[in-house]
Write a protein that holds these residues in place. Structure first.
Motif, PDB file in Angstrom:
ATOM      1  N   ASP A  70       1.153   0.256   5.122  1.00 28.98           N
ATOM      2  CA  ASP A  70       1.691  -1.340   5.648  1.00 28.98           C
ATOM      3  C   ASP A  70       1.960  -2.045   3.517  1.00 28.98           C
ATOM      4  O   ASP A  70       2.407  -2.866   3.223  1.00 28.98           O
ATOM      5  CB  ASP A  70       0.495  -2.825   5.643  1.00 28.98           C
ATOM      6  CG  ASP A  70       1.107  -3.804   6.191  1.00 28.98           C
ATOM      7  OD1 ASP A  70       2.477  -3.934   6.460  1.00 28.98           O
ATOM      8  OD2 ASP A  70       0.627  -5.061   5.805  1.00 28.98           O
ATOM      9  N   SER A  71       2.940  -0.883   3.068  1.00 27.20           N
ATOM     10  CA  SER A  71       3.224  -0.703   1.685  1.00 27.20           C
ATOM     11  C   SER A  71       4.887  -1.548   1.792  1.00 27.20           C
ATOM     12  O   SER A  71       5.783  -1.888   0.764  1.00 27.20           O
ATOM     13  CB  SER A  71       3.316   0.304   0.742  1.00 27.20           C
ATOM     14  OG  SER A  71       4.253   1.590   2.318  1.00 27.20           O
ATOM     15  N   GLU A  72       5.267  -2.199   2.746  1.00 24.33           N
ATOM     16  CA  GLU A  72       7.281  -2.073   3.227  1.00 24.33           C
ATOM     17  C   GLU A  72       7.192  -3.728   1.958  1.00 24.33           C
ATOM     18  O   GLU A  72       6.128  -4.508   2.796  1.00 24.33           O
ATOM     19  CB  GLU A  72       7.056  -2.287   4.363  1.00 24.33           C
ATOM     20  CG  GLU A  72       8.909  -2.614   4.056  1.00 24.33           C
ATOM     21  CD  GLU A  72      10.153  -2.118   5.343  1.00 24.33           C
ATOM     22  OE1 GLU A  72      10.933  -2.267   5.707  1.00 24.33           O
ATOM     23  OE2 GLU A  72       8.898  -2.205   6.475  1.00 24.33           O
ATOM     24  N   TRP A  73       8.171  -4.118   1.220  1.00 23.77           N
ATOM     25  CA  TRP A  73       8.141  -4.987   0.776  1.00 23.77           C
ATOM     26  C   TRP A  73       8.164  -6.021   1.667  1.00 23.77           C
ATOM     27  O   TRP A  73       9.674  -6.474   2.597  1.00 23.77           O
ATOM     28  CB  TRP A  73       9.247  -5.223  -0.632  1.00 23.77           C
ATOM     29  CG  TRP A  73       8.912  -6.138  -1.843  1.00 23.77           C
ATOM     30  CD1 TRP A  73       8.063  -6.651  -2.879  1.00 23.77           C
ATOM     31  CD2 TRP A  73       9.959  -7.381  -1.091  1.00 23.77           C
ATOM     32  NE1 TRP A  73       8.677  -7.982  -2.966  1.00 23.77           N
ATOM     33  CE2 TRP A  73       9.799  -8.137  -1.992  1.00 23.77           C
ATOM     34  CE3 TRP A  73      10.698  -7.722  -0.243  1.00 23.77           C
ATOM     35  CZ2 TRP A  73       9.796  -9.663  -2.462  1.00 23.77           C
ATOM     36  CZ3 TRP A  73      11.520  -9.237  -0.290  1.00 23.77           C
ATOM     37  CH2 TRP A  73      11.144  -9.749  -1.595  1.00 23.77           C
ATOM     38  N   ASN A  77       4.499 -10.013   0.836  1.00 24.16           N
ATOM     39  CA  ASN A  77       4.069  -8.346   0.663  1.00 24.16           C
ATOM     40  C   ASN A  77       4.627  -7.995  -0.406  1.00 24.16           C
ATOM     41  O   ASN A  77       5.042  -6.625  -0.470  1.00 24.16           O
ATOM     42  CB  ASN A  77       4.008  -7.303   1.682  1.00 24.16           C
ATOM     43  CG  ASN A  77       2.688  -6.335   1.715  1.00 24.16           C
ATOM     44  OD1 ASN A  77       1.654  -6.679   1.573  1.00 24.16           O
ATOM     45  ND2 ASN A  77       3.869  -5.432   2.663  1.00 24.16           N
ATOM     46  N   GLN A  78       3.932  -8.527  -1.008  1.00 23.46           N
ATOM     47  CA  GLN A  78       4.544  -8.054  -3.317  1.00 23.46           C
ATOM     48  C   GLN A  78       3.810  -6.495  -3.349  1.00 23.46           C
ATOM     49  O   GLN A  78       2.812  -5.936  -2.831  1.00 23.46           O
ATOM     50  CB  GLN A  78       4.859  -9.634  -3.715  1.00 23.46           C
ATOM     51  CG  GLN A  78       5.308 -10.767  -3.459  1.00 23.46           C
ATOM     52  CD  GLN A  78       4.143 -11.572  -2.904  1.00 23.46           C
ATOM     53  OE1 GLN A  78       3.112 -10.568  -2.423  1.00 23.46           O
ATOM     54  NE2 GLN A  78       3.897 -12.247  -2.934  1.00 23.46           N
ATOM     55  N   ASN A  93       0.741  -6.407  -1.315  1.00 24.78           N
ATOM     56  CA  ASN A  93       0.093  -7.185  -1.911  1.00 24.78           C
ATOM     57  C   ASN A  93      -0.218  -7.724  -0.215  1.00 24.78           C
ATOM     58  O   ASN A  93      -0.550  -8.616   0.596  1.00 24.78           O
ATOM     59  CB  ASN A  93       0.080  -8.443  -2.338  1.00 24.78           C
ATOM     60  CG  ASN A  93      -0.450  -9.845  -2.288  1.00 24.78           C
ATOM     61  OD1 ASN A  93      -1.424  -9.492  -2.089  1.00 24.78           O
ATOM     62  ND2 ASN A  93       0.302 -11.165  -2.957  1.00 24.78           N
ATOM     63  N   SER A  94      -1.465  -6.643   1.060  1.00 23.63           N
ATOM     64  CA  SER A  94      -1.233  -7.081   1.771  1.00 23.63           C
ATOM     65  C   SER A  94      -2.853  -7.698   1.961  1.00 23.63           C
ATOM     66  O   SER A  94      -3.264  -7.927   2.943  1.00 23.63           O
ATOM     67  CB  SER A  94      -1.101  -5.701   2.187  1.00 23.63           C
ATOM     68  OG  SER A  94      -2.305  -4.181   2.327  1.00 23.63           O
ATOM     69  N   GLU A 111       2.722  -7.382 -11.043  1.00 29.64           N
ATOM     70  CA  GLU A 111       3.656  -7.199  -9.520  1.00 29.64           C
ATOM     71  C   GLU A 111       4.709  -6.746 -10.796  1.00 29.64           C
ATOM     72  O   GLU A 111       5.319  -7.125 -11.377  1.00 29.64           O
ATOM     73  CB  GLU A 111       4.563  -8.760  -8.632  1.00 29.64           C
ATOM     74  CG  GLU A 111       5.430  -8.855  -7.982  1.00 29.64           C
ATOM     75  CD  GLU A 111       6.802 -10.309  -7.356  1.00 29.64           C
ATOM     76  OE1 GLU A 111       6.939  -9.760  -6.756  1.00 29.64           O
ATOM     77  OE2 GLU A 111       5.812 -11.597  -8.482  1.00 29.64           O
ATOM     78  N   ILE A 112       4.854  -6.203  -9.081  1.00 24.54           N
ATOM     79  CA  ILE A 112       5.513  -5.345  -9.825  1.00 24.54           C
ATOM     80  C   ILE A 112       7.202  -5.452 -10.379  1.00 24.54           C
ATOM     81  O   ILE A 112       7.626  -6.136  -9.067  1.00 24.54           O
ATOM     82  CB  ILE A 112       6.176  -3.687  -8.763  1.00 24.54           C
ATOM     83  CG1 ILE A 112       4.102  -3.005  -9.350  1.00 24.54           C
ATOM     84  CG2 ILE A 112       6.669  -2.840  -9.798  1.00 24.54           C
ATOM     85  CD1 ILE A 112       3.678  -1.685  -7.877  1.00 24.54           C
TER      86      ILE A 112
END
Length: 276
Positions: A70-73, A77-78, A93-94, A111-112
């Motif tokens: 679940d990595s899509e920004w 979901n930062q 940030n899931s 936060e990237i």
């Protein structure tokens, strides 16, 4: 020695795992890449957390763990890096990090924010690889992000003490490759409330009256083979992570079935321990 681990729900049919590894090696040829798992059920945050939580402590301090579930920004979901327990987790940030760090406070969260970077539909490749390689080289977190204090909180299922301390009600939190069923009842809680009493574990219609410390603990080698319990019999044990696990001894999930199918247990189902 720089180490980067990968935990994803990518599977092995597609090119995703190979592409990510190739990109890491192109950026950092001397790095050691370790696959923790690429068979996480799609988007299953709790499953990812269970596997990673029980794996990361075996790695040296300073290891970088890339989490590709679940990595899509999105604005909710930062992309973040969490430094905790001497390790670095590159993730979205899931909520997965909050489950991993439920017992350990993070040392730093950023936060990237990479200049001119677009995550697109493959952020593990386009963002996480760059960040993981930067950290593995010894780079500072401040270079790739800004301080972040909005870590999404997810709560694990908590076992409940019921019946005036005579019972523990738990839940299935993970089913492994063998079909073994892991509950959220940990050995410490079990022993604290047992107080030397006999007990029975109830999972649907199955009752088990002993918890072993290994799978073959079910076998009484003093008995003749014809009288022993063995393959096909249900058992409970404290698994390597310290949780009560239900299993069918030497079962094959893909043929005869495992504890999950033969006992009729699924994720979140209730498992109860009654003290007698």
């Amino acid at each position: 020695m720089a180490i980067i681990t990968l935990t994803t729900d990518f599977g092995y049919k597609d090119h995703f795992v190979g592409t990510v590894k190739g990109a890491i090696l192109s950026n950092l040829p001397e790095v050691t890449i370790v696959d923790i798992s690429h068979a996480i059920s799609p988007f299953n945050i709790q499953e990812c957390a269970y596997i990673l939580k029980n794996a990361y402590r075996s790695f040296p301090m300073g290891t970088v763990h890339v989490v590709g579930v679940d990595s899509e920004w999105s604005p909710e979901n930062q992309h973040i890096v969490v430094q905790v327990d001497g390790h670095y987790f590159v993730s979205s940030n899931s909520g997965v990090i909050s489950l991993i760090t439920s017992e350990v406070k993070p040392e730093k969260i950023v936060e990237i924010n990479l200049p001119n970077a677009e995550s697109g539909s493959f952020p593990v490749l386009n963002i996480f690889v760059q960040v993981a390689c930067h950290i593995a080289r010894g780079g500072k977190l401040e270079v790739i992000g800004r301080n972040f204090d909005d870590l999404k909180e997810l709560r694990e299922f908590e076992p409940r003490i019921i019946n005036n301390g005579k019972s523990i009600s738990g839940n299935v939190i993970y089913i492994d490759n063998y079909g073994n069923v892991v509950t959220n009842i940990q050995k410490g809680l079990f022993e604290a409330y047992r107080n030397g009493r006999d007990y029975e574990i109830i999972a649907r219609t199955t009752k088990i009256k002993k918890v072993h410390h290994s799978y073959n603990g079910i076998i009484n080698y003093d008995l003749d083979r014809s009288q022993r319990m063995g393959p096909g019999d249900a058992l409970a044990l404290f698994n390597s992570a310290g949780y009560i696990e239900l299993a069918i001894y030497k079962s094959d999930l893909n043929s005869v079935g495992g504890a999950s199918s033969l006992l009729g247990l699924n994720y979140r189902d209730t498992v109860t321990i009654n003290f007698l």
